[in-house]
Design a protein around this motif. Sequence first.
Motif, PDB file in Angstrom:
ATOM      1  N   ASP A   1      -4.992  15.174  -8.589  1.00 39.97           N
ATOM      2  CA  ASP A   1      -5.584  13.833  -8.711  1.00 39.97           C
ATOM      3  C   ASP A   1      -4.656  12.761  -8.152  1.00 39.97           C
ATOM      4  OD1 ASP A   1      -7.784  14.962  -9.919  1.00 39.97           O
ATOM      5  OD2 ASP A   1      -7.171  14.466 -11.969  1.00 39.97           O
ATOM      6  N   ASN A   2      -3.381  12.819  -8.520  1.00 38.50           N
ATOM      7  CA  ASN A   2      -2.422  11.812  -8.039  1.00 38.50           C
ATOM      8  C   ASN A   2      -2.160  11.945  -6.551  1.00 38.50           C
ATOM      9  OD1 ASN A   2      -1.170  10.012 -10.267  1.00 38.50           O
ATOM     10  ND2 ASN A   2      -1.287  12.024 -11.236  1.00 38.50           N
ATOM     11  N   ALA A   3      -2.101  13.176  -6.061  1.00 36.47           N
ATOM     12  CA  ALA A   3      -1.887  13.379  -4.626  1.00 36.47           C
ATOM     13  C   ALA A   3      -3.064  12.828  -3.829  1.00 36.47           C
ATOM     14  CB  ALA A   3      -1.693  14.861  -4.323  1.00 36.47           C
ATOM     15  N   ARG A   4      -4.265  13.018  -4.345  1.00 35.36           N
ATOM     16  CA  ARG A   4      -5.446  12.487  -3.650  1.00 35.36           C
ATOM     17  C   ARG A   4      -5.443  10.969  -3.629  1.00 35.36           C
ATOM     18  NH1 ARG A   4     -10.002  16.771  -5.965  1.00 35.36           N
ATOM     19  NH2 ARG A   4      -9.993  18.155  -4.119  1.00 35.36           N
ATOM     20  N   LYS A   5      -5.035  10.347  -4.729  1.00 39.20           N
ATOM     21  CA  LYS A   5      -4.941   8.886  -4.763  1.00 39.20           C
ATOM     22  C   LYS A   5      -3.925   8.393  -3.728  1.00 39.20           C
ATOM     23  CE  LYS A   5      -6.221   8.382  -9.644  1.00 39.20           C
ATOM     24  NZ  LYS A   5      -5.729   8.049 -11.006  1.00 39.20           N
TER      25      LYS A   5
ATOM     26  N   ASP B   1       0.832  -1.205   0.000  1.00 38.21           N
ATOM     27  CA  ASP B   1       0.000   0.000   0.000  1.00 38.21           C
ATOM     28  C   ASP B   1       0.865   1.254   0.000  1.00 38.21           C
ATOM     29  OD1 ASP B   1      -2.259  -1.562   0.006  1.00 38.21           O
ATOM     30  OD2 ASP B   1      -2.569  -1.438   2.165  1.00 38.21           O
ATOM     31  N   LYS B   2       1.884   1.234   0.821  1.00 37.33           N
ATOM     32  CA  LYS B   2       2.786   2.391   0.881  1.00 37.33           C
ATOM     33  C   LYS B   2       3.508   2.585  -0.445  1.00 37.33           C
ATOM     34  CE  LYS B   2       6.361   4.530   3.724  1.00 37.33           C
ATOM     35  NZ  LYS B   2       7.227   4.386   4.922  1.00 37.33           N
TER      36      LYS B   2
ATOM     37  N   PHE C   1      -2.356   6.025   1.647  1.00 43.09           N
ATOM     38  CA  PHE C   1      -1.410   6.177   2.761  1.00 43.09           C
ATOM     39  C   PHE C   1      -1.141   7.667   2.970  1.00 43.09           C
ATOM     40  CE2 PHE C   1       2.688   6.018   4.928  1.00 43.09           C
ATOM     41  CZ  PHE C   1       2.516   4.943   5.795  1.00 43.09           C
ATOM     42  N   PRO C   2      -1.911   8.328   3.835  1.00 45.38           N
ATOM     43  CA  PRO C   2      -1.776   9.783   4.018  1.00 45.38           C
ATOM     44  C   PRO C   2      -0.402  10.185   4.545  1.00 45.38           C
ATOM     45  CG  PRO C   2      -3.811   8.951   4.997  1.00 45.38           C
ATOM     46  CD  PRO C   2      -2.975   7.757   4.665  1.00 45.38           C
ATOM     47  N   THR C   3       0.196  11.195   3.909  1.00 41.85           N
ATOM     48  CA  THR C   3       1.472  11.747   4.344  1.00 41.85           C
ATOM     49  C   THR C   3       1.439  13.267   4.216  1.00 41.85           C
ATOM     50  OG1 THR C   3       2.445  11.634   2.124  1.00 41.85           O
ATOM     51  CG2 THR C   3       2.746   9.702   3.560  1.00 41.85           C
ATOM     52  N   PRO C   4       2.233  13.965   5.025  1.00 39.78           N
ATOM     53  CA  PRO C   4       2.297  15.426   4.902  1.00 39.78           C
ATOM     54  C   PRO C   4       2.741  15.877   3.510  1.00 39.78           C
ATOM     55  CG  PRO C   4       3.227  14.729   6.998  1.00 39.78           C
ATOM     56  CD  PRO C   4       2.975  13.483   6.207  1.00 39.78           C
TER      57      PRO C   4
END
Length: 312
Positions: A216-220, A191-192, A225-228
């Motif tokens: 779009d890519n940042a949202r995907k 996933d990461k 895997f949410p990151t700052p």
Amino acid sequence: MRKILAILTIAALSATAALAQDMESATALYNEGATALNAGDKETALGYFEEALSQAELIGPEAEELAYNCKRNIPTLISAIGKEQAAANEIEAAIETLGKAVEKANEYGQEDIAEEAQALIPQLYMQQGNILLNQKDYPAAAAAYRKAVEINPNDANAYLRLGQAAARANNIDEAMTALTKASELGQKSADKEMANIYLSQAANVLKTKDYQGALDNARKSLEIFPTPTAMQIAGTAALGLGDMDAAIENFEGFIAASPNARNIDQIRYQLATAYEAKGDKTNACVNYKAILNNPQFAEYAKHKVNVELKCQ
């Protein structure tokens, strides 16, 4: 009549003598193989056993036990040679040799040897892939991992490595397919990896000012895997698109997740501009005030606080 019987007797005796001689020769070859094996010379031993088997099969039933003993040794020796080649990182040779071991073991009814050798082959493709990956030969590494998953389609780690190699070879579609499969098989780090691929894509297109593609890519990436970093890119892209709500959401998320980041003042500056564009003077002032002591933003922030917004 007696002459005929005498001839037949002589022929029989000659055949018996020839058979005995052949048996003696085949046995001698087998014994030479055993001697070589005891000395640790597997390849020489294998050659003797194969030659002894060839002669035993020509002799027929009388050499059945000798043939059986040869067949017991040959697949084991081939497999052992393959293992030695693998230990020496002679991967291609080892894979070929183990393939022969599987073939001979199946031919001679030694299922345990065949299964063991067969199980080693995908491991060797993994070993080969790892070597190539470390050498940054990403297309070749991907090819090796591809063979590993073809043999063992339930190997989560092989799919993970295939995804990593394919991504570095810029084959994004294959990378995502492999990583998705790895994730389905329980490989959590897949996933990461997928999130990082989307994040890399977002960063690349942001450089070209493709703000929609970056968002779009940042949202995907954030979904997986949410990151700052993904929040920063999403916020910057949204700001470029004039989507202040998305910009504010992501910049606020960045600050909450990483309040001590080195670039926190840059984020607060962007957040302040987003709030100001949205007409939210209160939050714009909060963020402009937060960067008053930063030499890079101080003059601009003071102007906003004291002149334009007249912050309290």
